[in-house]
Scaffold this motif. Structure first.
Motif, mmCIF file in Angstrom:
data_model
loop_
_atom_site.group_PDB
_atom_site.id
_atom_site.type_symbol
_atom_site.label_atom_id
_atom_site.label_comp_id
_atom_site.label_asym_id
_atom_site.label_seq_id
_atom_site.Cartn_x
_atom_site.Cartn_y
_atom_site.Cartn_z
ATOM 1 N N SER A 141 -1.260 -5.028 4.143
ATOM 2 C CA SER A 141 -2.091 -4.934 2.985
ATOM 3 C C SER A 141 -2.637 -3.193 2.629
ATOM 4 C CB SER A 141 -4.020 -5.104 3.093
ATOM 5 O OG SER A 141 -4.384 -4.613 4.481
ATOM 6 N N LYS A 142 -2.885 -2.686 1.044
ATOM 7 C CA LYS A 142 -3.400 -1.690 0.809
ATOM 8 C C LYS A 142 -4.400 -0.642 2.090
ATOM 9 C CE LYS A 142 -2.466 -2.198 -3.592
ATOM 10 N NZ LYS A 142 -2.666 -2.540 -4.824
ATOM 11 N N LEU A 143 -4.806 -1.286 2.809
ATOM 12 C CA LEU A 143 -5.897 -0.458 3.743
ATOM 13 C C LEU A 143 -4.520 0.553 4.668
ATOM 14 C CD1 LEU A 143 -7.850 -3.121 4.946
ATOM 15 C CD2 LEU A 143 -8.534 -1.018 3.858
ATOM 16 N N ARG A 144 -3.210 0.355 4.694
ATOM 17 C CA ARG A 144 -2.904 1.060 5.500
ATOM 18 C C ARG A 144 -2.469 2.541 4.682
ATOM 19 N NH1 ARG A 144 3.439 -0.950 7.640
ATOM 20 N NH2 ARG A 144 3.950 1.804 8.204
ATOM 21 N N SER A 145 -2.795 1.889 3.766
ATOM 22 C CA SER A 145 -2.953 3.552 2.854
ATOM 23 C C SER A 145 -4.077 4.574 3.051
ATOM 24 C CB SER A 145 -3.204 3.535 1.583
ATOM 25 O OG SER A 145 -3.800 3.299 1.000
ATOM 26 N N PHE A 146 -5.077 3.948 4.298
ATOM 27 C CA PHE A 146 -5.995 4.639 4.774
ATOM 28 C C PHE A 146 -5.621 6.007 6.122
ATOM 29 C CE2 PHE A 146 -8.883 1.925 2.838
ATOM 30 C CZ PHE A 146 -9.527 3.104 2.082
ATOM 31 N N ALA A 147 -4.756 4.905 7.214
ATOM 32 C CA ALA A 147 -3.735 6.306 7.807
ATOM 33 C C ALA A 147 -2.883 5.589 7.535
ATOM 34 C CB ALA A 147 -4.878 5.728 8.926
ATOM 35 N N PRO A 148 -1.838 6.557 7.382
ATOM 36 C CA PRO A 148 -0.524 5.644 7.240
ATOM 37 C C PRO A 148 1.012 6.167 8.357
ATOM 38 C CG PRO A 148 -0.847 8.008 5.449
ATOM 39 C CD PRO A 148 -2.696 7.406 5.858
#
Length: 181
Positions: A141-148
């Motif tokens: 999901s887009k949550l991955r962008s918080f800790a790429p």
């Protein structure tokens, strides 16, 4: 639950930050740091001396094979460490679990009362399911962008078990604080 509620209440505020750290570093780097494992063991050794004082509690008899001996509860709980560590080393050598997971389980083992093992198995099962689902949802999901740059996103079938193990220990101590003996 057999864990004394007072002991769980004393352990919980010191163990909880270590559990958060273990879960975080295992997701970020796919490793459980040795200093976190040592800190967990030190918490039991030091706090346990005051919460489960061997000088004021009676000895509890125990059997290992044909041998029977009595020790205070504090020392019985400490005996979990070498037993779980040896089992973890064997499982690690067999490729079943990581070395950090084995060390974390050994350091966490004195916090768990033997009579609570079935409850702990249920808590661990729930935590593993919740951790896998949460990790996979966040990964996709887009949550991955918080800790790429977390290593756990790109490890294929490998999973950061420290996330689930730390959650299970924290949940066990929370339940022990509320429902302990």
């Amino acid at each position: 639950m057999l864990i004394p509620a007072g002991a769980a209440a004393w352990f919980l505020p010191l163990v909880l930050p270590i559990c958060f750290y273990v879960a975080f570093t295992d997701m970020r780097e796919m490793r459980i740091k040795n200093h976190a494992v040592m800190a967990l063991a030190v918490v039991f050794v030091i706090v346990g001396l005051f919460v489960l004082p061997p000088w004021s509690t009676g000895a509890t008899a125990g059997r290992v094979g044909p041998l029977t001996w009595s020790m205070p509860v504090y020392f019985w709980q400490l005996m979990h460490i070498p037993v779980v560590l040896i089992a973890g080393i064997v499982l690690n050598a067999a490729g079943v679990m990581g070395a950090g997971d084995a060390k974390f389980l050994a350091a966490a083992s004195p916090f768990v009362w033997l009579g609570d093992l079935l409850l702990l198995a249920a808590v661990l099962t729930a935590c593993v399911l919740a951790a896998v689902i949460t990790h996979r949802l966040a990964k996709n999901s887009k949550l991955r962008s918080f800790a790429p740059h977390w290593d756990s996103w790109d490890r294929g079938k490998q999973f950061p078990m420290g996330f689930a193990l730390a959650g299970a220990l924290a949940m066990y101590l929370i339940l022990g604080t509320v429902y302990g003996s």
